[in-house]
Design an enzyme around this catalytic site. Structure first.
Site, short mmCIF file in Angstrom:
data_model
loop_
_atom_site.label_atom_id
_atom_site.label_comp_id
_atom_site.label_asym_id
_atom_site.label_seq_id
_atom_site.Cartn_x
_atom_site.Cartn_y
_atom_site.Cartn_z
N HIS A 131 -0.48 -32.00 -22.31
CA HIS A 131 0.39 -32.80 -23.18
C HIS A 131 0.89 -34.03 -22.43
CE1 HIS A 131 0.51 -29.71 -26.20
NE2 HIS A 131 1.24 -28.87 -25.52
N ARG A 153 -0.63 -36.28 -35.05
CA ARG A 153 -0.27 -35.72 -36.36
C ARG A 153 0.94 -36.45 -36.88
NH1 ARG A 153 1.38 -29.35 -37.37
NH2 ARG A 153 0.95 -29.35 -39.60
N LYS A 284 1.53 -22.42 -40.71
CA LYS A 284 0.97 -22.71 -42.03
C LYS A 284 -0.35 -23.46 -41.95
CE LYS A 284 4.78 -22.88 -45.31
NZ LYS A 284 5.59 -23.76 -46.17
P1 A3P Z 1 2.37 -25.76 -38.55
O1 A3P Z 1 3.58 -25.31 -37.80
O2 A3P Z 1 2.63 -26.99 -39.36
O3 A3P Z 1 1.74 -24.70 -39.34
P2 A3P Z 1 -0.18 -26.84 -31.58
O4 A3P Z 1 -1.45 -26.08 -31.47
O5 A3P Z 1 -0.28 -28.25 -31.07
O6 A3P Z 1 0.96 -26.08 -31.01
O7 A3P Z 1 0.08 -27.06 -33.12
C1 A3P Z 1 0.46 -26.00 -33.94
C2 A3P Z 1 0.25 -26.41 -35.38
O8 A3P Z 1 -1.15 -26.40 -35.69
C3 A3P Z 1 0.92 -25.44 -36.33
O9 A3P Z 1 1.28 -26.23 -37.46
C4 A3P Z 1 -0.23 -24.49 -36.61
O10 A3P Z 1 -0.07 -23.71 -37.76
C5 A3P Z 1 -1.38 -25.46 -36.73
N1 A3P Z 1 -2.69 -24.83 -36.54
C6 A3P Z 1 -3.01 -23.80 -35.73
N2 A3P Z 1 -4.30 -23.49 -35.82
C7 A3P Z 1 -4.83 -24.32 -36.72
C8 A3P Z 1 -6.15 -24.48 -37.26
N3 A3P Z 1 -7.15 -23.70 -36.88
N4 A3P Z 1 -6.35 -25.45 -38.17
C9 A3P Z 1 -5.33 -26.24 -38.56
N5 A3P Z 1 -4.07 -26.14 -38.11
C10 A3P Z 1 -3.82 -25.20 -37.19
#
Ligand code: A3P
Length: 317
Positions: A131, A153, A284
């Site tokens: 990150h 995002r 979600k």
């Molecule tokens: P939401 O909280 O809006 O659902 P990171 O991986 O950077 O921590 O981001 C997490 C976000 O990505 C969460 O968003 C999560 O649900 C979503 N996410 C996880 N797996 C995913 C996938 N395979 N496709 C799309 N979104 C995904």
């Protein structure tokens, strides 16, 4: 910061005291070289900066937290390893291993407990996640031919996702307060806009070095963007693969629907910062959840800041 650490021991209280601190989140964050970091990651951020030697074949998956990192890691892993692991196979590693274990974070995994981890035995191409913003990455990443895939995002969805994420750690922060901290830029690895802009500008200057993707575009036209990723990474899909449905197989394998229902991602634990289960990374997986969480006033404020910060950059979020 002249006494900045080249070892964990030297990262004294004095060092932390010299940095701006924000205590609104579950753990204090510190501002170091224009960006905020969780206090427990600062030693690993600095060790990584000082020790890491990039190889030309390395691939970095970079995001600000909650932008879809785990998805991007899974897609990258599946693309690069598809000759070895058929994406439609029911023994694919992603079905039993969380993507964070296959594409580990520099600051939150590899350098967290080891000041100079031995990465020489990793197979090429090595896949890493981080990150950390470009300006604070090790020089060798900038000097080598290694590649960076960056995923951003919409900030309105990032703050919502972030808040839910922190609730799972028992953070007491109210949504309003989290929103204000986000707007001030004081979130782990923030400010959001500066982070995104660094990679956006670089992707324009050095398109062979940085591929800049948006979560929303990936959702909307996954097929097109997966092909772009594969090409950028040097693993383009052949027309035969396209005909055989390999692109769709990867998308299906890495889809939210599939990933979030796997046992490893429900109850398993990644080799991570600690103790939490992998389900914290799946909520979600939708675009636009902010509509149910942000007040009109918040929407206007965030859109105003975003417009101002991105002005003249050509980037729209
Ligand atoms: P939401 O909280 O809006 O659902 P990171 O991986 O950077 O921590 O981001 C997490 C976000 O990505 C969460 O968003 C999560 O649900 C979503 N996410 C996880 N797996 C995913 C996938 N395979 N496709 C799309 N979104 C995904």
């Amino acid at each position: 910061t002249h006494f900045m650490a080249d070892s964990y021991i030297q990262m004294s209280d004095e060092f932390y005291k010299s940095l701006p601190k924000e205590e609104g989140w579950s753990k204090p964050i510190y501002k170091y070289k224009r960006y905020w970091y969780p206090g427990n990651y600062l030693p690993s951020v600095i060790s990584f900066q000082q020790q890491f030697q990039a190889e030309d074949t390395d691939i970095f998956v970079v995001t600000i937290p909650k932008s879809g990192t785990v998805w991007l890691k899974a897609l990258t892993y599946a693309i690069v390893n598809r000759a070895r692991y058929t994406p439609s196979s029911n023994s694919h590693p992603l079905l039993t291993t969380n993507a964070h274990s296959l594409v580990p974070f520099m600051e939150a995994q590899l350098y967290l407990h080891n000041k100079n981890p031995d990465l020489s035995k990793l197979e090429s191409p090595r896949l890493f996640g981080t990150h950390i913003p470009y300006s604070s990455l090790p020089e060798s990443i900038k000097d080598s031919k290694c590649r960076i895939v960056y995923l951003c995002r919409n900030p309105k969805d990032v703050i919502v996702s972030f808040w839910y994420f922190l609730q799972k750690f028992g953070a007491k922060v109210e949504f309003d307060q989290a929103f204000e901290l986000f707007c001030k830029g004081a979130l782990p690895f923030g400010p959001y806009w500066e982070h995104v802009l660094e990679f956006w500008k670089l992707s324009l200057e050095l398109p062979q070095k940085v591929l800049f993707l948006k979560y929303e575009d990936m959702k909307e036209d996954s097929n097109l963007h997966l092909k772009k990723m594969a090409e950028f990474l040097g693993y383009p899909f052949s027309s035969q693969e396209v005909d055989e449905g390999v692109v769709d197989d990867i998308l299906k394998l890495c889809s939210f629907q599939n990933m979030s229902t796997l046992e490893v991602n429900k109850s398993g634990r990644a080799d991570f910062d600690g103790k939490f289960a992998n389900d914290i990374f799946f909520r979600k997986g939708k675009v636009g959840d902010w509509r149910d969480h942000l007040t009109q006033e918040m929407v206007e404020k965030l859109e105003e800041i975003t417009k101002e910060k991105l002005d003249g950059s050509g980037l729209m979020l």
